[in-house]
Design an enzyme around this catalytic site. Structure first.
Site, mmCIF file in Angstrom:
data_model
loop_
_atom_site.group_PDB
_atom_site.id
_atom_site.type_symbol
_atom_site.label_atom_id
_atom_site.label_comp_id
_atom_site.label_asym_id
_atom_site.label_seq_id
_atom_site.Cartn_x
_atom_site.Cartn_y
_atom_site.Cartn_z
ATOM 1 N N ARG A 52 0.889 -1.293 0.110
ATOM 2 C CA ARG A 52 -0.012 -0.193 0.129
ATOM 3 C C ARG A 52 0.946 0.935 -0.022
ATOM 4 O O ARG A 52 2.012 1.103 -0.085
ATOM 5 C CB ARG A 52 -0.942 -0.059 1.040
ATOM 6 C CG ARG A 52 -0.646 -0.774 2.408
ATOM 7 C CD ARG A 52 0.522 0.138 3.065
ATOM 8 N NE ARG A 52 0.272 1.427 3.345
ATOM 9 C CZ ARG A 52 1.012 2.250 3.691
ATOM 10 N NH1 ARG A 52 2.543 1.781 3.628
ATOM 11 N NH2 ARG A 52 0.797 3.610 3.657
ATOM 12 N N GLY A 53 0.318 2.272 -0.048
ATOM 13 C CA GLY A 53 1.027 3.530 -0.307
ATOM 14 C C GLY A 53 1.273 3.938 -1.727
ATOM 15 O O GLY A 53 1.587 2.801 -2.475
ATOM 16 N N ALA A 54 0.973 5.052 -2.240
ATOM 17 C CA ALA A 54 0.741 5.250 -3.664
ATOM 18 C C ALA A 54 1.963 4.801 -4.596
ATOM 19 O O ALA A 54 1.908 4.252 -5.461
ATOM 20 C CB ALA A 54 0.518 6.884 -3.918
ATOM 21 N N ARG A 95 -7.335 -0.692 -6.941
ATOM 22 C CA ARG A 95 -7.694 0.333 -5.817
ATOM 23 C C ARG A 95 -7.889 1.598 -6.858
ATOM 24 O O ARG A 95 -7.095 1.924 -7.804
ATOM 25 C CB ARG A 95 -6.534 0.762 -5.041
ATOM 26 C CG ARG A 95 -6.358 -0.527 -3.923
ATOM 27 C CD ARG A 95 -5.729 -0.242 -2.645
ATOM 28 N NE ARG A 95 -6.235 0.547 -1.861
ATOM 29 C CZ ARG A 95 -5.426 1.230 -0.759
ATOM 30 N NH1 ARG A 95 -4.246 1.195 -0.401
ATOM 31 N NH2 ARG A 95 -6.360 2.138 0.163
ATOM 32 N N GLN A 202 -2.008 2.370 9.820
ATOM 33 C CA GLN A 202 -0.742 2.402 9.078
ATOM 34 C C GLN A 202 0.273 3.358 9.845
ATOM 35 O O GLN A 202 1.535 3.117 9.862
ATOM 36 C CB GLN A 202 -0.861 3.219 7.796
ATOM 37 C CG GLN A 202 -1.670 2.364 6.638
ATOM 38 C CD GLN A 202 -3.055 2.683 6.719
ATOM 39 O OE1 GLN A 202 -3.601 3.176 7.868
ATOM 40 N NE2 GLN A 202 -3.589 2.417 5.487
ATOM 41 N N ASP A 243 -2.056 10.701 -2.261
ATOM 42 C CA ASP A 243 -2.154 9.616 -3.246
ATOM 43 C C ASP A 243 -2.652 10.284 -4.548
ATOM 44 O O ASP A 243 -2.538 9.745 -5.439
ATOM 45 C CB ASP A 243 -3.512 8.930 -2.601
ATOM 46 C CG ASP A 243 -3.082 7.906 -1.795
ATOM 47 O OD1 ASP A 243 -2.943 8.408 -0.308
ATOM 48 O OD2 ASP A 243 -2.567 6.816 -1.682
ATOM 49 N N ASN A 253 -5.568 12.344 0.593
ATOM 50 C CA ASN A 253 -4.410 11.457 1.352
ATOM 51 C C ASN A 253 -5.422 10.673 2.205
ATOM 52 O O ASN A 253 -6.722 10.685 2.399
ATOM 53 C CB ASN A 253 -3.469 12.308 1.870
ATOM 54 C CG ASN A 253 -2.433 11.405 2.656
ATOM 55 O OD1 ASN A 253 -1.732 10.563 2.052
ATOM 56 N ND2 ASN A 253 -1.988 11.684 3.831
ATOM 57 N N LYS A 254 -4.678 9.782 2.895
ATOM 58 C CA LYS A 254 -5.586 8.844 4.090
ATOM 59 C C LYS A 254 -6.583 9.738 4.764
ATOM 60 O O LYS A 254 -6.305 10.747 5.069
ATOM 61 C CB LYS A 254 -4.340 8.309 4.888
ATOM 62 C CG LYS A 254 -4.994 7.302 6.198
ATOM 63 C CD LYS A 254 -5.805 6.344 5.448
ATOM 64 C CE LYS A 254 -5.038 5.451 4.285
ATOM 65 N NZ LYS A 254 -6.237 4.730 3.786
#
Ligand code: MRU
Length: 353
Positions: A52-54, A95, A202, A243, A253-254
Site C-alpha cells: 500500500r502507499g501510492a 484500488r 498505518q 495519493d 490522502n489517508k
C-alpha cells in the site's frame, strides 16, 4: 539500524523471477515476504493491502505487468495479447484513489506499444527492465524531495505525520518520512508524532515501526489527540504524503488528513505535502473529482479477528479525504518546493515534464 541500512529493507524486491512484497498487513508483529507470479496475484496483493502507499502501488503494478508478460511469453500472440489486456484491467481495478497506479500502468502500456519487431520473450524483458527502472527512479525522487523538504524543518522540529508515507509506502526512503530521514541525515534533531491512523493503523503499525527501526524518536498518538498537542504548542510542522493531487493543488490522502490540515491551519502550523510529480493528476481540475475508495466495513467494526461494534450497525469507511489547496502550506516535489500551490503553479511545474 542506520538510515542507510534501513533503506535496504525492500518493500518490493525481484527474486528468482518472482516479485516479493513485504506483507504489510501483519507488520509489526511479523515480517514476511509474499511471492507473486502474475498480474492477478499482484492485483490481489494491492487490493488486500499487502502493499500500500501510492508510489509502492505504482511499482507493484509495473511488476504485475512485467510478470504477466513473463508468464505468457510462450503462448501464441492472440492469447498473449488477451492476457496482457486482462493484466492491465485487473491491476487498474485493484484500488481507485492513488493515481500512481494508473501512471505506472500507462507507462508500461506505452512502452509495450512502442516495441515493434521483437519477440514476446524480448518484450517481457523490456517490461521487466522498465519496472526495475520505475522503482529505482522512485528512490531517486524520494531522495530529491528529502533534500528539498529537509531544508524546511528547523533543528529540533517536532513533526506530526498521518498514515505511512515511508519506505514501506514507496520503493525506499519514503516521501513524508523521506523528508524526515533526510533532515536527520543532515544532522537535524527531529522527533516524530505518528497519528495512529484509524482504521487500518498505518501510523501505529508501519510509521512507528520504521522510525523505531532507525532510532528516530517517535511518539504514537491516537488521531483525536493531534488538536490537543497542537494547542499545547507541541507540534512545529505537519508532513504527509498523498495519493493524488488535483490540478488546483487539492490533496487526497489517508482519511483524517483533512482534519489534521484544518487543525494545523487553526494553530498556524505549516502543513507540508511530500508529492512526487507522478502523484499530480492534471486531468482533474479540483479535488472533488478524485475517486475516494470505500473499503470494507470490517475495518471499522474491528481489527483482525477482534470485533467491537454490534452486528448490524451501519458503517461508512471512506479510505481517503481531500484537503483543499488553501490549507496546504507547500507541496514538496522532486523539482522543488511549491508554496501555496494553485493551478498556475502546477501547470508550470508539469509543463517541464
Ligand atoms: O490506504 P493506503 O495505506 O494505501 O494509504 C496510503 C496513504 O494515504 C499515503 O499517505 C499515501 O499513499 C502517500 S505514500 C508515500
Amino acid at each position: 539500524m542506520t538510515t542507510a541500512e534501513h533503506t535496504r529493507v525492500e518493500t518490493l524486491r525481484w527474486c528468482a523471477d518472482k516479485l516479493e512484497m513485504i506483507d504489510q498487513r501483519i507488520l509489526p508483529t511479523r515480517f514476511e515476504y509474499l511471492s507473486y507470479t502474475n498480474a492477478d496475484e499482484v492485483a490481489e496483493g494491492i487490493r488486500s493491502m499487502v502493499v500500500r502507499g501510492a508510489p509502492a502501488i505504482g511499482c507493484a503494478a509495473a511488476y504485475g505487468v512485467a510478470l504477466q508478460a513473463l508468464a505468457n511469453q510462450h503462448k501464441d500472440k492472440t492469447v498473449f495479447d488477451a492476457a496482457m489486456q486482462h493484466g492491465y484491467e485487473v491491476l487498474a481495478a485493484s484500488r481507485p484513489t492513488a493515481v500512481n497506479l494508473f501512471w505506472a500502468l500507462q507507462r508500461m502500456k506505452h512502452s509495450q506499444h512502442a516495441q515493434t519487431g521483437i519477440s514476446q520473450a524480448e518484450l517481457a524483458v523490456v517490461l521487466l527492465t522498465l519496472a526495475h527502472e520505475i522503482c529505482a527512479e522512485d528512490v531517486r525522487i524520494n531522495r530529491a524531495m528529502g533534500d528539498f523538504g529537509a531544508a524546511l524543518l528547523k533543528d529540533g522540529a517536532r513533526v506530526l505525520t498521518h498514515c505511512n508515507a515511508g519506505a514501506l509506502a514507496t520503493a525506499g526512503h519514503g516521501t513524508a518520512l523521506g523528508v524526515i530521514r533526510s533532515a536527520v541525515e543532515v544532522g537535524k534533531k527531529i522527533s516524530v508524532f505518528a497519528d495512529e491512523t484509524r482504521p487500518f493503523l498505518q501510523g501505529a503499525r508501519l510509521t512507528a515501526w520504521e522510525m523505531v527501526q532507525e532510532n528516530i524518536p517517535v511518539t504514537l498518538i491516537t488521531d483525536n489527540m493531534a488538536g490537543h498537542l497542537m494547542k499545547c504548542g507541541e507540534i512545529d510542522a505537519v508532513i504527509v504524503g498523498t495519493d493524488r493531487v488535483a490540478a488546483n493543488g487539492d490533496v487526497a490522502n489517508k482519511i483524517g488528513t483533512y482534519m489534521v490540515a484544518v487543525l494545523a491551519h487553526r494553530h498556524n502550523i505549516p502543513f507540508y505535502v511530500a508529492c512526487p510529480l507522478s502523484t499530480i493528476d492534471m486531468q482533474l481540475p479540483h479535488g472533488d473529482a478524485i475517486p475516494i475508495e470505500e473499503r470494507s466495513h470490517d475495518e471499522v467494526t474491528g481489527f483482525g479477528a477482534q470485533r467491537w461494534a454490534p452486528a448490524g450497525v451501519q458503517v461508512r469507511n471512506p479510505a481517503f479525504d481531500v484537503t483543499p489547496a488553501e490549507l496546504v502550506t507547500a507541496l514538496i516535489t522532486e523539482r522543488g518546493v511549491i508554496h501555496q500551490p494553485d493551478t498556475a503553479q502546477l501547470k508550470k511545474l508539469m509543463v517541464q515534464n
